[in-house]
Design a protein around this motif. Structure first.
Motif, PDB file in Angstrom:
ATOM      1  N   LYS A  18       0.826  -1.218   0.000  1.00  0.00           N
ATOM      2  CA  LYS A  18       0.000   0.000   0.000  1.00  0.00           C
ATOM      3  C   LYS A  18       0.859   1.267   0.000  1.00  0.00           C
ATOM      4  O   LYS A  18       0.632   2.191  -0.777  1.00  0.00           O
ATOM      5  CB  LYS A  18      -0.889  -0.050   1.252  1.00  0.00           C
ATOM      6  CG  LYS A  18      -1.722   1.151   1.537  1.00  0.00           C
ATOM      7  CD  LYS A  18      -2.572   0.927   2.810  1.00  0.00           C
ATOM      8  CE  LYS A  18      -1.756   0.607   4.028  1.00  0.00           C
ATOM      9  NZ  LYS A  18      -2.569   0.294   5.226  1.00  0.00           N
ATOM     10  N   HIS A  19       1.870   1.304   0.853  1.00  0.00           N
ATOM     11  CA  HIS A  19       2.649   2.538   0.996  1.00  0.00           C
ATOM     12  C   HIS A  19       3.602   2.745  -0.186  1.00  0.00           C
ATOM     13  O   HIS A  19       3.913   3.883  -0.549  1.00  0.00           O
ATOM     14  CB  HIS A  19       3.376   2.546   2.343  1.00  0.00           C
ATOM     15  CG  HIS A  19       2.412   2.647   3.497  1.00  0.00           C
ATOM     16  ND1 HIS A  19       2.659   2.131   4.746  1.00  0.00           N
ATOM     17  CD2 HIS A  19       1.162   3.192   3.564  1.00  0.00           C
ATOM     18  CE1 HIS A  19       1.616   2.371   5.540  1.00  0.00           C
ATOM     19  NE2 HIS A  19       0.702   3.013   4.841  1.00  0.00           N
ATOM     20  N   HIS A  42      -9.292   6.853   6.141  1.00  0.00           N
ATOM     21  CA  HIS A  42      -9.069   5.999   7.320  1.00  0.00           C
ATOM     22  C   HIS A  42      -7.586   6.124   7.663  1.00  0.00           C
ATOM     23  O   HIS A  42      -6.775   5.294   7.245  1.00  0.00           O
ATOM     24  CB  HIS A  42      -9.443   4.552   7.015  1.00  0.00           C
ATOM     25  CG  HIS A  42     -10.890   4.360   6.704  1.00  0.00           C
ATOM     26  ND1 HIS A  42     -11.466   4.814   5.551  1.00  0.00           N
ATOM     27  CD2 HIS A  42     -11.878   3.783   7.434  1.00  0.00           C
ATOM     28  CE1 HIS A  42     -12.760   4.512   5.563  1.00  0.00           C
ATOM     29  NE2 HIS A  42     -13.036   3.894   6.694  1.00  0.00           N
ATOM     30  N   GLY A 104       2.788   6.039   9.140  1.00  0.00           N
ATOM     31  CA  GLY A 104       1.556   5.611   8.488  1.00  0.00           C
ATOM     32  C   GLY A 104       1.282   6.467   7.262  1.00  0.00           C
ATOM     33  O   GLY A 104       2.045   7.388   6.925  1.00  0.00           O
ATOM     34  N   SER A 105       0.172   6.203   6.607  1.00  0.00           N
ATOM     35  CA  SER A 105      -0.135   6.884   5.339  1.00  0.00           C
ATOM     36  C   SER A 105      -0.165   8.417   5.458  1.00  0.00           C
ATOM     37  O   SER A 105       0.290   9.102   4.533  1.00  0.00           O
ATOM     38  CB  SER A 105      -1.445   6.359   4.739  1.00  0.00           C
ATOM     39  OG  SER A 105      -2.483   6.366   5.683  1.00  0.00           O
ATOM     40  N   GLU A 123     -10.111  10.021  11.032  1.00  0.00           N
ATOM     41  CA  GLU A 123      -9.843   8.870  11.899  1.00  0.00           C
ATOM     42  C   GLU A 123     -10.875   8.890  13.029  1.00  0.00           C
ATOM     43  O   GLU A 123     -11.035   9.887  13.718  1.00  0.00           O
ATOM     44  CB  GLU A 123      -8.414   8.927  12.463  1.00  0.00           C
ATOM     45  CG  GLU A 123      -8.087   7.873  13.502  1.00  0.00           C
ATOM     46  CD  GLU A 123      -8.364   6.429  13.060  1.00  0.00           C
ATOM     47  OE1 GLU A 123      -7.946   6.024  11.966  1.00  0.00           O
ATOM     48  OE2 GLU A 123      -9.043   5.706  13.821  1.00  0.00           O
ATOM     49  N   GLY A 152     -14.982   8.669   7.876  1.00  0.00           N
ATOM     50  CA  GLY A 152     -14.333   9.030   6.618  1.00  0.00           C
ATOM     51  C   GLY A 152     -15.215   8.778   5.396  1.00  0.00           C
ATOM     52  O   GLY A 152     -15.117   9.492   4.400  1.00  0.00           O
ATOM     53  N   ASP A 172      -8.721   3.175   3.123  1.00  0.00           N
ATOM     54  CA  ASP A 172      -8.005   2.043   3.723  1.00  0.00           C
ATOM     55  C   ASP A 172      -8.712   1.617   5.011  1.00  0.00           C
ATOM     56  O   ASP A 172      -8.148   1.725   6.100  1.00  0.00           O
ATOM     57  CB  ASP A 172      -6.550   2.503   3.990  1.00  0.00           C
ATOM     58  CG  ASP A 172      -5.699   1.434   4.613  1.00  0.00           C
ATOM     59  OD1 ASP A 172      -5.993   0.237   4.416  1.00  0.00           O
ATOM     60  OD2 ASP A 172      -4.723   1.796   5.309  1.00  0.00           O
TER      61      ASP A 172
HETATM   62  N1  SAM Z   1      -4.291   4.252   6.395  1.00  0.00           N
HETATM   63  C1  SAM Z   1      -3.493   3.909   7.558  1.00  0.00           C
HETATM   64  C2  SAM Z   1      -2.061   3.686   7.094  1.00  0.00           C
HETATM   65  O1  SAM Z   1      -1.860   3.182   5.973  1.00  0.00           O
HETATM   66  O2  SAM Z   1      -1.145   4.030   7.852  1.00  0.00           O
HETATM   67  C3  SAM Z   1      -4.031   2.690   8.288  1.00  0.00           C
HETATM   68  C4  SAM Z   1      -5.486   2.752   8.565  1.00  0.00           C
HETATM   69  S1  SAM Z   1      -6.156   1.350   9.406  1.00  0.00           S
HETATM   70  C5  SAM Z   1      -6.077   0.085   8.220  1.00  0.00           C
HETATM   71  C6  SAM Z   1      -7.849   1.778   9.403  1.00  0.00           C
HETATM   72  C7  SAM Z   1      -8.210   2.891  10.377  1.00  0.00           C
HETATM   73  O3  SAM Z   1      -9.547   3.313  10.121  1.00  0.00           O
HETATM   74  C8  SAM Z   1      -8.196   2.484  11.838  1.00  0.00           C
HETATM   75  O4  SAM Z   1      -7.323   3.336  12.530  1.00  0.00           O
HETATM   76  C9  SAM Z   1      -9.645   2.673  12.319  1.00  0.00           C
HETATM   77  O5  SAM Z   1      -9.720   3.143  13.643  1.00  0.00           O
HETATM   78  C10 SAM Z   1     -10.155   3.698  11.345  1.00  0.00           C
HETATM   79  N2  SAM Z   1     -11.608   3.684  11.094  1.00  0.00           N
HETATM   80  C11 SAM Z   1     -12.477   2.638  11.142  1.00  0.00           C
HETATM   81  N3  SAM Z   1     -13.691   3.025  10.691  1.00  0.00           N
HETATM   82  C12 SAM Z   1     -13.589   4.331  10.340  1.00  0.00           C
HETATM   83  C13 SAM Z   1     -14.477   5.277   9.750  1.00  0.00           C
HETATM   84  N4  SAM Z   1     -15.737   4.932   9.447  1.00  0.00           N
HETATM   85  N5  SAM Z   1     -14.030   6.523   9.479  1.00  0.00           N
HETATM   86  C14 SAM Z   1     -12.746   6.878   9.775  1.00  0.00           C
HETATM   87  N6  SAM Z   1     -11.846   6.020  10.338  1.00  0.00           N
HETATM   88  C15 SAM Z   1     -12.266   4.768  10.603  1.00  0.00           C
END
Ligand code: SAM
Length: 303
Positions: A18-19, A42, A104-105, A123, A152, A172
């Motif tokens: 992904k990154h 996310h 992270g992203s 988030e 999100g 994500d």
């Molecule tokens: N994108 C990040 C990265 O690549 O570093 C990792 C994200 S992780 C896979 C998914 C994140 O989405 C989690 O931290 C979770 O708490 C958050 N999350 C879950 N449902 C969400 C929503 N409806 N809206 C925003 N964030 C949400």
């Protein structure tokens, strides 16, 4: 809800895939003078420690980033361009040489922005959103970055199209809830209606769930409906387990799980250079992180 914490998964093979792709897309967008907006629906906590209890418990980075570096050193392999850039980005966060910090992203995207570009981060997790805000504050980026402690999927609507009509949406989700798959589809459909020329990048786990299996097929149909190009890449590092989503993705207090074996990234309106780059980087990811004969990749595209 909210048992998923990315701290358990930071630096795993899915993050490598992904990154690496994220960096390539943002670098491409930065080639044109006009500013662009990255929306990370996310975002996670922004920064993770690879020596934290969470990371030590899951050991997912051992199968991902650490394995990549270990194999490359053992085989004397020089990293190709995309992976080389990804590792250079990680080195910027770990100037001492030992890999302790994983960006992270949000932090990765931020590093490739220019003054005219914007970053919008969503988030929902109470702890991770606080950590994200703290990490973003330290960047002193002012109005270039906005953090929203909001959903999100919903929040994206108000940001599309971005003012300059140039942008990347990274979606994500944790797929902790089965409904996330349908929400991704609904959100991308709506997003394309608002911003048909935007780049949309969706990560998903390749697991034995009908919803996960259907997701790329449905995304392809959405891209085809609006006549836009798409690219779909998957990476498998070992034979797959058939567990449920949380068995595979893990939770914040779960003991060591078998771990995710494969994941995919689907991109709509991808940079035209990305497919050729992935033709080189995906085989290297398999070569360096693959564990058994079922390790492999797929790469398909269309309009
Ligand atoms: N994108 C990040 C990265 O690549 O570093 C990792 C994200 S992780 C896979 C998914 C994140 O989405 C989690 O931290 C979770 O708490 C958050 N999350 C879950 N449902 C969400 C929503 N409806 N809206 C925003 N964030 C949400």
């Amino acid at each position: 809800m909210f048992s998923y914490r990315h701290a358990y998964h930071a630096g795993n093979h899915a993050d490598v895939l992904k990154h690496t792709i994220l960096i390539s897309i943002v670098q491409y967008m930065a080639q044109k003078e006009v500013g662009f907006t990255v929306v990370d629906t996310h975002a996670g906590a922004g920064i993770y420690r690879l020596d934290s209890d969470a990371a030590e418990l899951s050991k997912e980075a051992d199968e991902g980033l650490r394995q990549l570096l270990k194999s490359a050193a053992a085989k004397g392999t020089e990293l190709e361009e995309m992976l080389g850039e990804y590792i250079q980005e990680l080195e910027r966060f770990n100037p001492s040489g030992s890999l302790k910090i994983y960006p992270g992203s949000p932090m990765i995207a931020h590093d490739y922005l220019r003054r005219q570009d914007k970053l919008k981060l969503f988030e929902l997790h109470p702890t991770d959103s606080r950590m994200l805000e703290k990490h973003i504050e330290q960047l002193r980026a002012g109005r270039q970055i906005n953090c929203y402690k909001e959903d999100g999927f919903e929040g994206l609507k108000k940001l599309l199209p971005p003012p300059t009509r140039r942008g990347l949406v990274l979606m994500d989700p944790s797929y902790e809830m089965k409904s996330d798959y349908a929400r991704v589809i609904g959100c991308i459909q709506d997003g394309l209606r608002r911003f048909v020329t935007g780049t949309f990048m969706i990560w998903y786990p390749v697991i034995a769930r009908p919803e996960a299996h259907d997701l790329p097929r449905r995304l392809k149909a959405l891209a085809q409906e609006v006549g836009k190009p798409w690219l779909h890449a998957t990476l498998r590092i070992k034979s797959g387990q058939m567990g449920s989503q949380l068995d595979v993705l893990g939770t914040n207090n779960s003991p060591k799980r078998p771990g995710l074996a494969a994941s995919g990234v689907f991109i709509i309106n991808q940079p035209h250079t990305l497919k050729d780059q992935l033709k080189v980087s995906l085989p290297q990811m398999v070569d360096l992180m693959g564990q058994d004969a079922l390790a492999g990749f797929t790469l398909e595209s269309g309009v």
